[in-house]
Design a protein around this motif. Structure first.
Motif, PDB file in Angstrom:
ATOM      1  N   ARG A   1      51.983  -1.284   8.689  1.00 52.24           N
ATOM      2  CA  ARG A   1      50.649  -1.776   8.822  1.00 52.24           C
ATOM      3  C   ARG A   1      49.732  -0.805   9.611  1.00 52.24           C
ATOM      4  O   ARG A   1      48.632  -0.954   9.513  1.00 52.24           O
ATOM      5  N   ARG A   2      50.369  -0.206  10.555  1.00 54.89           N
ATOM      6  CA  ARG A   2      49.777   0.921  11.568  1.00 54.89           C
ATOM      7  C   ARG A   2      49.574   2.232  11.029  1.00 54.89           C
ATOM      8  O   ARG A   2      49.055   2.818  11.435  1.00 54.89           O
ATOM      9  N   HIS A   3      50.204   2.225   9.699  1.00 53.63           N
ATOM     10  CA  HIS A   3      50.232   3.709   9.088  1.00 53.63           C
ATOM     11  C   HIS A   3      49.120   4.354   8.400  1.00 53.63           C
ATOM     12  O   HIS A   3      48.207   3.563   8.110  1.00 53.63           O
ATOM     13  N   LYS A   4      48.767   5.674   9.030  1.00 53.08           N
ATOM     14  CA  LYS A   4      47.467   6.289   8.358  1.00 53.08           C
ATOM     15  C   LYS A   4      48.076   7.261   7.387  1.00 53.08           C
ATOM     16  O   LYS A   4      48.872   8.156   7.685  1.00 53.08           O
ATOM     17  N   PHE A   5      47.646   6.941   6.143  1.00 54.66           N
ATOM     18  CA  PHE A   5      48.269   7.691   4.984  1.00 54.66           C
ATOM     19  C   PHE A   5      47.516   9.279   4.782  1.00 54.66           C
ATOM     20  O   PHE A   5      48.197   9.932   4.254  1.00 54.66           O
ATOM     21  N   SER A   6      46.488   9.228   5.538  1.00 61.04           N
ATOM     22  CA  SER A   6      46.144  10.880   5.706  1.00 61.04           C
ATOM     23  C   SER A   6      47.069  11.701   6.514  1.00 61.04           C
ATOM     24  O   SER A   6      46.986  12.814   6.439  1.00 61.04           O
ATOM     25  N   GLU A   7      48.118  11.022   7.071  1.00 60.83           N
ATOM     26  CA  GLU A   7      49.088  11.937   7.929  1.00 60.83           C
ATOM     27  C   GLU A   7      50.163  12.365   6.897  1.00 60.83           C
ATOM     28  O   GLU A   7      50.970  13.254   7.055  1.00 60.83           O
ATOM     29  N   MET A   8      50.065  11.950   5.620  1.00 63.86           N
ATOM     30  CA  MET A   8      50.756  12.293   4.307  1.00 63.86           C
ATOM     31  C   MET A   8      50.056  13.314   3.724  1.00 63.86           C
ATOM     32  O   MET A   8      50.632  13.851   2.600  1.00 63.86           O
ATOM     33  N   ALA A   9      48.998  13.978   4.098  1.00 62.41           N
ATOM     34  CA  ALA A   9      48.088  14.715   3.403  1.00 62.41           C
ATOM     35  C   ALA A   9      48.896  16.329   2.885  1.00 62.41           C
ATOM     36  O   ALA A   9      48.360  16.785   1.873  1.00 62.41           O
ATOM     37  N   SER A  10      50.005  16.498   3.530  1.00 63.23           N
ATOM     38  CA  SER A  10      50.489  17.678   3.347  1.00 63.23           C
ATOM     39  C   SER A  10      51.162  17.791   1.774  1.00 63.23           C
ATOM     40  O   SER A  10      51.221  18.723   1.396  1.00 63.23           O
ATOM     41  N   PHE A  11      51.460  16.592   1.255  1.00 65.28           N
ATOM     42  CA  PHE A  11      51.859  16.402  -0.250  1.00 65.28           C
ATOM     43  C   PHE A  11      50.705  16.646  -1.228  1.00 65.28           C
ATOM     44  O   PHE A  11      50.758  16.939  -2.270  1.00 65.28           O
ATOM     45  N   TYR A  12      49.211  16.529  -0.578  1.00 67.04           N
ATOM     46  CA  TYR A  12      48.243  16.665  -1.438  1.00 67.04           C
ATOM     47  C   TYR A  12      47.318  17.743  -0.857  1.00 67.04           C
ATOM     48  O   TYR A  12      46.241  17.713  -1.096  1.00 67.04           O
ATOM     49  N   LYS A  13      47.933  18.930  -0.580  1.00 65.01           N
ATOM     50  CA  LYS A  13      47.068  20.386  -0.231  1.00 65.01           C
ATOM     51  C   LYS A  13      47.245  21.125  -1.436  1.00 65.01           C
ATOM     52  O   LYS A  13      48.592  21.333  -1.802  1.00 65.01           O
ATOM     53  N   PHE A  14      46.263  21.773  -1.599  1.00 66.81           N
ATOM     54  CA  PHE A  14      46.402  22.740  -3.031  1.00 66.81           C
ATOM     55  C   PHE A  14      45.592  24.027  -2.714  1.00 66.81           C
ATOM     56  O   PHE A  14      44.946  24.306  -1.982  1.00 66.81           O
ATOM     57  N   ARG A  15      46.129  25.040  -3.594  1.00 64.92           N
ATOM     58  CA  ARG A  15      45.604  26.307  -3.425  1.00 64.92           C
ATOM     59  C   ARG A  15      45.018  26.713  -4.868  1.00 64.92           C
ATOM     60  O   ARG A  15      45.383  26.197  -5.968  1.00 64.92           O
ATOM     61  N   GLN A  16      44.061  27.769  -4.923  1.00 66.51           N
ATOM     62  CA  GLN A  16      43.571  28.456  -6.278  1.00 66.51           C
ATOM     63  C   GLN A  16      43.456  29.806  -5.961  1.00 66.51           C
ATOM     64  O   GLN A  16      43.435  30.332  -4.861  1.00 66.51           O
ATOM     65  N   LEU A  17      43.195  30.583  -7.073  1.00 71.08           N
ATOM     66  CA  LEU A  17      43.188  31.948  -7.031  1.00 71.08           C
ATOM     67  C   LEU A  17      41.809  32.201  -6.416  1.00 71.08           C
ATOM     68  O   LEU A  17      40.816  31.281  -6.620  1.00 71.08           O
ATOM     69  N   LYS A  18      41.656  33.192  -5.743  1.00 70.86           N
ATOM     70  CA  LYS A  18      40.601  33.638  -4.976  1.00 70.86           C
ATOM     71  C   LYS A  18      39.481  34.125  -6.079  1.00 70.86           C
ATOM     72  O   LYS A  18      39.964  34.603  -6.988  1.00 70.86           O
ATOM     73  N   SER A  19      38.314  33.812  -5.832  1.00 71.89           N
ATOM     74  CA  SER A  19      37.134  34.189  -6.793  1.00 71.89           C
ATOM     75  C   SER A  19      37.126  35.674  -6.963  1.00 71.89           C
ATOM     76  O   SER A  19      36.389  36.279  -7.870  1.00 71.89           O
TER      77      SER A  19
END
Length: 309
Positions: free
Chosen positions: A228-246
């Motif tokens: 109940r006290r958990h902040k799901f943003s603390e799990m953001a490492s599972f949803y970090k992404f990269r892309q090719l440089k322009s």
């Protein structure tokens, strides 16, 4: 974007433009709990059918089954809780006359990031599933495969064309073992059904889904009060992404164009020591990372909201 425009299939010999950008404004992003698994221990043996029917869930597993298919300990899955209050209200029809010996124990949770196509375009959803996998910084296992049903063959993930072809055909991306071996797994697919694949969803509810599952030691806590006290943003490492440089050179862009995965953190070059690095041809996908973070933060807000009924 790293795929052909929506509606354009990948033709033989076609290489997508590697450094162009996907249009995130064509999507709506939302995070949600797909399911949470609880261990319930009752003061007296309880019938399997009673547990399943009272909870409105087919996912109930007796752990100490005795005579008459009764047990005192069950693992149950509650799907798509809208809030922590909503989750506890789901338990009341069962536990009001089948008291628990102790508080429920959280044994697993699956958290999903969904991208809905605003145009309800399936090709856009297929592209986004591939985009999630291709840019993901964190992949939890080298066991990566494509599967559909138990009757279908399982494929390794070779290149982007291959990946997109099978995701478009309804295959799922799985990272890690869903058995007892791995406490963290990841899963990507176009979600177009519900209820264990038995109920077709309307087109506007179809979405590209990238989710992770935590079990056992991977869980940050096992009590509902702590969640109940958990902040799901603390799990953001599972949803970090990269892309090719322009600014990637044409030669490098061509080399990367058909790679199924470009975002993962690389192992250190100094014999296992030193900092793990990303490919120098990539950069953080700031826009998608922010959209993902915002979706997780909104999930925290919804889960902490009071029940409406």
């Amino acid at each position: 974007m790293p795929f052909p425009p929506a509606g354009l299939p990948i033709a033989a010999g076609h290489l997508p433009t590697a450094t162009s950008r996907i249009n995130y404004s064509a999507y709506k992003f939302r995070a949600e709990i797909d399911w949470i698994e609880l261990r319930l221990e009752f003061t007296a043996p309880t019938n399997f059918d009673t547990v399943r029917k009272r909870l409105g869930s087919p996912f109930a597993e007796p752990l100490d089954e005795g005579a008459g298919h009764a047990a005192t300990i069950f693992n149950v899955k509650i799907h798509s809780p809208q809030s922590w209050d909503d989750l506890e209200l789901t338990l009341i029809p069962l536990i009001h006359d089948h008291p628990l010996k102790r508080a429920p124990v959280v044994t697993g949770i699956e958290v999903a990031l969904d991208a809905y196509s605003k145009a309800a375009n399936r090709d856009e959803l297929v592209d986004m599933v591939c985009h999630f996998y291709r840019g993901a910084q964190k992949l939890v296992s080298n066991n990566r495969r494509l599967y559909r049903t138990k009757k279908d063959p399982v494929f390794g993930i070779t290149d982007l064309r291959h990946l997109r072809k099978y995701v478009a055909e309804g295959y799922n991306i799985n990272v890690g073992s869903r058995g007892a071996d791995d406490t963290v797994t990841q899963h990507g697919y176009v979600k177009d059904t519900d209820g264990a694949g038995k109920v077709a969803l309307p087109a506007k509810e179809h979405r590209a889904r990238f989710e992770f599952t935590l079990r056992g030691k991977a869980l940050p806590y096992t009590s509902l009060s702590a969640w109940r006290r958990h902040k799901f943003s603390e799990m953001a490492s599972f949803y970090k992404f990269r892309q090719l440089k322009s600014t990637t050179s044409p030669a490098s862009a061509t080399a990367f164009a058909n790679l199924a995965q470009i975002g993962e953190r690389l192992p250190p070059k100094t014999g296992g020591r030193g900092r793990r690095l990303f490919s120098k041809a990539t950069e953080a996908d700031v826009a998608l990372n922010q959209l993902s973070y915002d979706a997780l933060r909104e999930l925290t807000r919804r889960m902490k909201a009071a029940a409406t009924s």
